[in-house]
Design a protein around this motif. Structure first.
Motif, PDB file in Angstrom:
ATOM      1  N   SER A 104       2.373  -1.619 -15.712  1.00  0.00           N
ATOM      2  CA  SER A 104       2.602  -2.581 -14.629  1.00  0.00           C
ATOM      3  C   SER A 104       3.925  -2.276 -13.957  1.00  0.00           C
ATOM      4  N   ALA A 107       6.102  -7.136  -8.786  1.00  0.00           N
ATOM      5  CA  ALA A 107       5.237  -7.622  -7.714  1.00  0.00           C
ATOM      6  C   ALA A 107       5.810  -7.226  -6.351  1.00  0.00           C
ATOM      7  N   ARG A 108       4.924  -7.119  -5.391  1.00  0.00           N
ATOM      8  CA  ARG A 108       5.346  -6.845  -4.022  1.00  0.00           C
ATOM      9  C   ARG A 108       5.147  -8.122  -3.201  1.00  0.00           C
ATOM     10  N   GLY A 231       7.189 -12.251 -10.954  1.00  0.00           N
ATOM     11  CA  GLY A 231       5.843 -11.737 -10.795  1.00  0.00           C
ATOM     12  C   GLY A 231       5.685 -10.317 -11.292  1.00  0.00           C
ATOM     13  N   GLY A 233       2.982  -6.564 -10.703  1.00  0.00           N
ATOM     14  CA  GLY A 233       1.888  -5.885 -10.022  1.00  0.00           C
ATOM     15  C   GLY A 233       1.440  -4.713 -10.875  1.00  0.00           C
ATOM     16  N   GLY A 236      -2.344   0.851  -8.013  1.00  0.00           N
ATOM     17  CA  GLY A 236      -3.658   0.691  -7.391  1.00  0.00           C
ATOM     18  C   GLY A 236      -4.641   1.794  -7.699  1.00  0.00           C
ATOM     19  N   THR A 248      -5.869  -9.009  -9.528  1.00  0.00           N
ATOM     20  CA  THR A 248      -4.533  -8.422  -9.506  1.00  0.00           C
ATOM     21  C   THR A 248      -4.565  -6.909  -9.423  1.00  0.00           C
ATOM     22  N   GLY A 249      -5.709  -6.306  -9.714  1.00  0.00           N
ATOM     23  CA  GLY A 249      -5.814  -4.857  -9.689  1.00  0.00           C
ATOM     24  C   GLY A 249      -5.944  -4.209 -11.042  1.00  0.00           C
ATOM     25  N   ARG A 250      -5.973  -5.033 -12.105  1.00  0.00           N
ATOM     26  CA  ARG A 250      -6.164  -4.485 -13.451  1.00  0.00           C
ATOM     27  C   ARG A 250      -7.618  -4.061 -13.638  1.00  0.00           C
ATOM     28  N   SER A 271      -2.382  -2.891 -17.628  1.00  0.00           N
ATOM     29  CA  SER A 271      -3.321  -2.603 -16.538  1.00  0.00           C
ATOM     30  C   SER A 271      -4.768  -2.890 -16.914  1.00  0.00           C
TER      31      SER A 271
END
Length: 399
Positions: A104, A107-108, A231, A233, A236, A248-250, A271
């Motif tokens: 991880s 966060a953005r 946070g 992220g 991707g 979240t993209g995991r 992830s």
């Protein structure tokens, strides 16, 4: 499966290294770890890198089994049907099985000014830049840390213990995981360090400028440097490769940590999103998930049925500089108890936990299959059943 089996592990963090080492139980398995850095980063130490008490890097020779091949590069795309990963260098690597352990990052957020004006701690390079920036600040110039979770708490405490005036903006509750008793202890420790803690619903950050942090309740915090830790992220890569992810993209998996799209892809660590009900992110969890991911792959190679993931939680610890910490005892289902250890005793337990997070990897490198962890077998299946009932009872949406 006859012949040699090629397993590629994407990511050389706690989960990826544990998985790679464990896979070497079989002589007919070739393991390749692909990681963008040439050294292992114990992320539990990044706040110490900022404070100058630890380099936060370990040579891979110390944690990775000799039989594991390390490729220093970044994976650009996974071609699941072809069983090939393409690297940013243009090289391709084929696999029979893949372990997705990309970890991880920070966060953005869409908060104005964060990208331009706030430093971060979640990655090695960001922590190194922050350390340089802090060192360049004149004495007495304050630092504002945004985020009341573990990274924010530990970074704020480290800087304050080093003599910096620090304001910690929580954006909500200070240490949301902590039991209220431990949270009060955390507030007392921050008071002793001289840290100004701003918590509550009005402390959500609305803008960051070159020298201020503006809050939802209208207050403005003035400081010479802002640090953003709120946070998280994830890279991707999974979504970019056409694999199913959570919001979240995991990478979305079943309870054996196998991708819902392809049984030859298994995920571990930050992830991964097993059953769309991911575990709390931590080095402890990442190591356990990495071991379980390896077990899933080894079971498939042997023609056996992989087992569902099973994990019990014991504790969560937060350092408040080098001389104090809170070691929060937890129920098996990861709820904080009213029991905790603080002060110097807590600091000793925290240091043991940080040391063990790397030691477990080296032990697995020398004796693959040795790592074990407490099991539960009760609370997670119950949560999954309760969610299934709620889903079944939910009214259908009419178009």
């Amino acid at each position: 499966m006859g012949g040699n089996t090629e397993v590629v592990v994407i990511g050389g963090g706690y989960a990826g290294v544990m998985a790679a080492n464990r896979l070497t139980q079989r002589d007919d398995v070739t393991v390749t770890v692909i990681n963008p850095r040439p050294s292992f980063v114990p992320r539990l130490r990044l706040h110490q890198l900022v404070g100058g008490s630890h380099p936060a890097v370990v040579r891979y020779e110390e944690v990775l089994a000799e039989r594991v091949r390390l490729v220093v590069d970044t994976v650009a795309r996974i071609d699941a049907p072809a069983r090939v990963v393409t690297l940013e260098s243009g090289t391709t690597v084929r696999y029979d099985h893949l372990i997705y352990a990309v970890g991880s990052t920070v966060a953005r957020p869409a908060v104005p000014g964060v990208a331009e004006h706030a430093h971060q701690v979640a990655e090695l390079e960001a922590a190194e830049r922050l350390r340089t920036a802090v060192a360049a600040l004149p004495a007495g110039v304050p630092v504002t840390v945004v985020g009341g979770g573990p990274v924010g708490i530990e970074t704020a405490a480290e800087l304050a213990e080093g003599g910096r005036p620090v304001t910690l903006v929580c954006g909500g509750v200070l240490g949301p995981y902590l039991h209220p008793r431990a949270r009060r202890s955390a507030a007392r420790r921050f008071a002793a360090l001289g840290v100004t803690v701003l918590d509550g619903p009005g402390t959500r950050v609305t803008e960051v400028t070159a020298d201020t942090v503006r809050l939802a309740d209208g207050r403005t915090v003035t400081g010479g440097l802002a640090v953003w830790t709120a946070g998280f992220g994830v890279p991707g890569l999974a979504a970019r490769s056409g694999l199913t992810t959570d919001a979240t993209g995991r990478l979305l998996t079943d309870e054996t940590l196998t991708s819902v799209d392809d049984e030859r892809i298994v995920a571990a660590g930050d992830s991964s999103a097993p059953s769309d009900l991911p575990f709390r992110m931590s080095a402890y969890v990442a190591g356990c998930l990495g071991a379980h991911a390896a077990d899933t792959v080894l079971a498939r190679i042997a023609g056996a049925r992989p087992a569902p993931v099973d994990m019990a939680f014991n504790a969560m610890c937060l350092s408040f500089g080098r001389r104090s910490a809170i070691f929060q005892i937890a129920h098996k289902d990861d709820r904080a108890m009213a029991i905790y250890v603080s002060g110097r005793a807590g600091a000793k337990l925290k240091e043991i936990a940080c040391t063990l997070s790397v030691k477990h990897l080296t032990e697995e490198a020398h004796k693959p299959g040795a790592h074990s962890w407490p099991k539960d077998g009760k609370h997670r299946p119950q949560r999954l059943r309760e969610r299934a009932v709620r889903t079944a009872d939910a009214p259908e949406q009419v178009a």
